[in-house]
Every structure is written in C-alpha cells, then in structure tokens.
Scaffold this motif. Structure first.
Motif, PDB file in Angstrom:
ATOM      1  N   ASN A 143      -3.120  -6.684 -10.136  1.00 36.79           N
ATOM      2  CA  ASN A 143      -1.953  -5.818  -9.971  1.00 36.79           C
ATOM      3  C   ASN A 143      -1.988  -4.895  -8.760  1.00 36.79           C
ATOM      4  O   ASN A 143      -0.975  -4.278  -8.429  1.00 36.79           O
ATOM      5  N   ASN A 157       1.717  -3.707  -8.309  1.00 38.19           N
ATOM      6  CA  ASN A 157       2.618  -3.713  -9.451  1.00 38.19           C
ATOM      7  C   ASN A 157       2.365  -2.415 -10.199  1.00 38.19           C
ATOM      8  O   ASN A 157       1.223  -2.055 -10.433  1.00 38.19           O
ATOM      9  N   HIS A 159       2.260  -1.039 -13.316  1.00 44.74           N
ATOM     10  CA  HIS A 159       2.119  -1.067 -14.765  1.00 44.74           C
ATOM     11  C   HIS A 159       1.342   0.156 -15.217  1.00 44.74           C
ATOM     12  O   HIS A 159       0.523   0.675 -14.493  1.00 44.74           O
TER      13      HIS A 159
END
Length: 162
Positions: A143, A157, A159
C-alpha cells in the motif's frame, strides 16, 4: 532517556532488529505509524544507510513525541526497514523535516532513489495496536508509496489499519 535494544535474529546471522520503547504502549487518539523500507541496497548503500541511521537513532532517543521505534535489517537482499510510532502526524512530520533526519533525507536521497533500489514509504493512523515488523513490511509493500530505481511507480493507498 530510553535506550535502543538489539535483538539478534536466531535464523539469520546477518540480520537484526533494534527497538526503542515498548510496542505494547497505550496509543493516544491520533497516533500514527510511519514505515520506510528499502530493498536491494548494495554494500556501499547499506554501510552509508547504517551510519546515517546511527545519528537518527540517537535523535529518536531524545524525542518525547516518539512512542515506539523499530529498525530491522538484513544483509541478504539489502533490506532495511524503519517503523516509528508517533503521538500525532504533525509531530512525526516535524522530526522528518528538521535536523539531521532532514539533512540525511535530502543530501543522501540517492541511497533510496537510484540503482536497483526499491523504496516504500507509508504513514497511517493507528486505532488499536502497533503492527509487527512483518505486518508493517507487508502493508507498506502492498500500500505504500513505491519507487523503483528512483522512479515513482505507485502513490500510497490511504487505508486505515492497526
């Protein structure tokens, strides 16, 4: 002042982990973890990165905004990973952009951004527990912002985990 503790890897005589603090620390609301990982460091890069980390490790022992830190390294594969846990993202960013860390980040950026080096970076909010070094490594690889040979391959990303 806290002290770094070295943990030998019983399965790898060329690998070790250094910790600062207790990873079961109570996390305040807004705590973040920041992970930096480099792979495929050649020997000169490993040596320079290790020397720079010595100065950064010393500065971390004096920082009251740091809750926990963990550095891992393996000679095989030229892998180095840093996991730090901070009271909040502004305090982490202040450390990152000031003093010796900032100097190292700017002046020695070629360590992470050239040759065949793969570099991963990610910071995210923690909600429950600090991830293990292996969990953090897998998460940042999947990520995190990813550079290969200095070229941005993927943005992070965003998250929330942990």
């Amino acid at each position: 002042m806290q002290k770094w503790v070295r943990h030998e890897d019983p399965n790898n005589k060329y690998g070790a982990t250094f910790t600062l603090g207790d990873n079961s620390v109570s996390l305040p609301k807004g705590a973040v973890v920041s992970v930096t990982r480099g792979e495929n460091f050649n020997i000169p890069r490993l040596i320079i990165n290790g020397l720079l980390n010595q100065f950064i490790m010393k500065a971390l022992t004096k920082n009251e905004n740091l809750l926990y830190a963990e550095l891992t390294g393996q000679l095989q594969g030229g892998v180095g990973q840093t996991l730090t846990v901070w009271k909040d993202p502004k305090l982490m960013n202040n450390f990152r952009t000031k003093g010796f860390h900032n100097f190292s980040r700017r002046f020695f950026s070629w360590i992470f951004y050239s040759g065949s080096v793969k570099a991963y970076f990610h910071t995210w909010k923690l909600t429950e527990t600090i991830p293990s070094s292996d969990e953090a490594g897998k998460f940042v690889i999947e990520n995190g912002r990813f550079f290969q040979g200095g070229k941005l391959i993927r943005k992070a990303n965003h998250h929330k985990v942990g």
